[in-house]
Motif scaffolding. Structure first.
Motif, PDB file in Angstrom:
ATOM      1  N   GLY A 119       0.879  -1.201  -0.005  1.00 42.42           N
ATOM      2  CA  GLY A 119       0.055   0.015  -0.045  1.00 42.42           C
ATOM      3  C   GLY A 119       0.754   1.312  -0.198  1.00 42.42           C
ATOM      4  O   GLY A 119       2.013   1.174   0.343  1.00 42.42           O
ATOM      5  N   ASP A 121      -4.161   8.576   6.553  1.00 45.82           N
ATOM      6  CA  ASP A 121      -4.410   7.748   5.589  1.00 45.82           C
ATOM      7  C   ASP A 121      -3.428   6.408   6.042  1.00 45.82           C
ATOM      8  O   ASP A 121      -3.484   5.539   5.833  1.00 45.82           O
ATOM      9  N   VAL A 129      -4.846   4.610   8.783  1.00 48.19           N
ATOM     10  CA  VAL A 129      -5.844   3.703   8.556  1.00 48.19           C
ATOM     11  C   VAL A 129      -5.329   2.526   7.528  1.00 48.19           C
ATOM     12  O   VAL A 129      -5.774   1.445   7.894  1.00 48.19           O
ATOM     13  N   ALA A 130      -4.392   2.744   6.769  1.00 48.05           N
ATOM     14  CA  ALA A 130      -3.895   1.599   6.167  1.00 48.05           C
ATOM     15  C   ALA A 130      -3.135   0.697   6.732  1.00 48.05           C
ATOM     16  O   ALA A 130      -3.126  -0.376   6.557  1.00 48.05           O
ATOM     17  N   ASP A 175      -3.853  -0.118   9.874  1.00 43.83           N
ATOM     18  CA  ASP A 175      -4.917  -0.882  10.523  1.00 43.83           C
ATOM     19  C   ASP A 175      -5.457  -1.975   9.742  1.00 43.83           C
ATOM     20  O   ASP A 175      -5.791  -3.181   9.937  1.00 43.83           O
ATOM     21  N   GLU A 176      -5.642  -1.498   8.378  1.00 41.12           N
ATOM     22  CA  GLU A 176      -6.433  -2.431   7.419  1.00 41.12           C
ATOM     23  C   GLU A 176      -5.245  -3.396   6.555  1.00 41.12           C
ATOM     24  O   GLU A 176      -5.665  -4.631   6.515  1.00 41.12           O
ATOM     25  N   LEU A 177      -4.174  -3.034   6.350  1.00 42.97           N
ATOM     26  CA  LEU A 177      -3.049  -3.876   5.573  1.00 42.97           C
ATOM     27  C   LEU A 177      -2.256  -4.673   6.761  1.00 42.97           C
ATOM     28  O   LEU A 177      -1.802  -5.719   6.256  1.00 42.97           O
ATOM     29  N   ARG A 178      -2.098  -4.134   7.660  1.00 41.11           N
ATOM     30  CA  ARG A 178      -1.283  -4.759   8.754  1.00 41.11           C
ATOM     31  C   ARG A 178       0.362  -5.062   8.236  1.00 41.11           C
ATOM     32  O   ARG A 178       0.678  -6.286   8.038  1.00 41.11           O
ATOM     33  N   ARG A 215      -0.862   1.158  18.962  1.00 41.88           N
ATOM     34  CA  ARG A 215      -1.692   0.206  18.417  1.00 41.88           C
ATOM     35  C   ARG A 215      -1.170  -1.151  18.507  1.00 41.88           C
ATOM     36  O   ARG A 215      -0.562  -1.748  17.670  1.00 41.88           O
ATOM     37  N   ALA A 251      -1.631  -3.752  15.709  1.00 36.48           N
ATOM     38  CA  ALA A 251      -0.902  -3.451  14.264  1.00 36.48           C
ATOM     39  C   ALA A 251       0.386  -2.721  14.701  1.00 36.48           C
ATOM     40  O   ALA A 251       0.058  -1.327  14.694  1.00 36.48           O
TER      41      ALA A 251
END
Length: 227
Positions: free
Chosen positions: A31, A38, A41-42, A44-47, A72, A75
């Motif tokens: 990513g 962003d 968020v990335a 958290d989503e992509l790990r 976090r 992550a």
């Protein structure tokens, strides 16, 4: 594969850095983010396993992003800071925030490649330590040595020769083999003493390991293998 998130406000720079990462064996870009929000968020989503983090972002600065990522536990990727910032406060903030490395822009592909390979060595070393067994001191020393020691060879050793020695050791280690300082010296046509200096540098920096081979008489032979 080691998953990487590239964070940079400049779209072209992010593209270049993504290209650099993709050229290094064992790494993939999962990513790209152009703002601090962003990036969080990335993560958290992509790990991702690793984040290449710029400091100058349009919304929040990279150090603030770094602090948010450290909060976090679910992550919590490792971070290499990539920035044009040269001031001591920013460098200190990156160190205190737990950044693995700090690369000042503009940097070459080779500079980033060396940092990525250093990270890969730690990543692999951690994976090789049994999770249900006490960690040996030598394992701890090797991990912290890989993270903390500088990339460049010590004074008196050239980066070009170091690269040649590295390639030679890698080739011999690809099938589980090893080699001595004398064998390395013969392969690249340098003195045995010089070859041993480079080989010991790689051992100290956590990139290679040395094994002792005992013969019938005399001192044991030091054999080197790339990790």
């Amino acid at each position: 594969m080691i998953r990487v998130l590239v964070v940079d406000d400049d779209f072209m720079v992010a593209k270049v850095h993504s290209g650099y990462v993709s050229r290094v064996e064992g790494f993939e870009v999962v990513g790209v983010a152009h703002t601090g929000a962003d990036a969080v968020v990335a993560v958290d989503e992509l790990r991702p396993d690793l984040v290449l983090l710029d400091i100058y972002l349009p919304d929040i600065d990279g150090l603030s992003v770094l602090r948010q990522l450290r909060g976090r536990p679910a992550a919590d990727p490792d971070v290499i800071v990539i920035t044009a910032a040269r001031d001591l406060d920013t460098v200190r903030g990156a160190v205190h925030g737990g950044a693995l490395h700090y690369l000042i822009k503009p940097f070459t592909y080779e500079a980033l490649r060396e940092r990525l390979e250093s990270f890969r060595a730690v990543h692999r070393a951690l994976a090789e330590i049994p999770g249900d067994a006490p960690t040996a001191q030598q394992d701890v020393d090797r991990l912290f040595g890989t993270r903390a020691r500088g990339i460049a060879p010590p004074k008196g050793l050239s980066a070009e020769t170091a690269r040649t020695v590295e390639e030679t050791v890698r080739e011999h280690s690809s099938d589980g083999g090893d080699l001595s300082a004398a064998e390395c010296a013969d392969a690249i046509e340098i003195s045995r003493v010089s070859a041993r200096k480079y080989l010991e540098h790689f051992v100290e920096s956590g990139k290679a390991e040395v094994r002792l081979r005992y013969g019938g008489t005399g001192r044991p032979e030091r054999r080197y293998r790339w990790l």
